[in-house]
Design a protein around this motif. Structure first.
Motif, PDB file in Angstrom:
ATOM      1  N   LEU A 162       7.426  30.662  15.327  1.00 48.86           N
ATOM      2  CA  LEU A 162       7.894  30.763  16.712  1.00 48.86           C
ATOM      3  C   LEU A 162       8.654  32.068  16.949  1.00 48.86           C
ATOM      4  O   LEU A 162       8.582  32.648  18.039  1.00 48.86           O
ATOM      5  N   ALA A 183       9.252  29.231  23.368  1.00 48.65           N
ATOM      6  CA  ALA A 183       9.297  29.499  21.929  1.00 48.65           C
ATOM      7  C   ALA A 183      10.750  29.542  21.441  1.00 48.65           C
ATOM      8  O   ALA A 183      11.057  29.054  20.344  1.00 48.65           O
ATOM      9  N   GLY A 189      11.945  26.168  20.976  1.00 48.57           N
ATOM     10  CA  GLY A 189      11.337  25.657  19.752  1.00 48.57           C
ATOM     11  C   GLY A 189      12.016  26.194  18.505  1.00 48.57           C
ATOM     12  O   GLY A 189      12.167  25.473  17.517  1.00 48.57           O
TER      13      GLY A 189
END
Length: 140
Positions: free
Chosen positions: A88, A127, A130
């Motif tokens: 990520l 992202a 994440g």
């Protein structure tokens, strides 16, 4: 206070500053695409300051993260979540670079890239969320 705690604090500061940039830049770029020509100068100036903040934030993250990993975990990969986190981060870095290039095109007068830049900003934001989640799962 031990050095690892200072590194963690710097890492969190970097994540917050980078997150602020990831949230505001797509909004700013949408404004730029619709702004009158005489207003674009101040928006570009603000965008350039946000880009500088983002670079400092990413620098903090890229320095403090590996140092903490080394000092606290001896460079041992704790689990599969660590690899997800690294993946990520790569997604974020690619999107940030591509968004920065689009912003430069916008400054040169090509407003057609504003939509692409907004999508890249959204991907960066997701992202980043994440990364935070996988970091918690990897290191806690």
């Amino acid at each position: 206070m031990e050095f690892a705690n200072i590194l963690l604090w710097l890492h969190i500061v970097g994540f917050v500053a980078g997150g602020a940039t990831a949230v505001t830049m797509p909004l700013l770029e949408r404004q730029l695409a619709q702004a009158a020509v005489d207003r674009r100068g101040e928006l570009f100036a603000l965008g350039n300051k946000m880009i500088q903040l983002g670079k400092v934030a990413m620098g903090l993250l890229l320095i403090s993260g590996p140092l903490m990993w080394w000092l606290k975990w001896g460079l041992v990969v704790p689990n599969h979540w660590f690899f997800a986190k690294m993946g990520l981060i790569v997604v974020m870095l690619v999107c940030i670079v591509m968004s920065g290039l689009a912003f430069k095109k916008m400054q040169a007068g090509d407003m057609s890239v504003a939509g692409r830049s907004a999508v890249l900003g959204l991907i960066t934001l997701v992202a980043g969320a994440g990364v935070l989640l996988t970091a918690v799962l990897a290191f806690n």
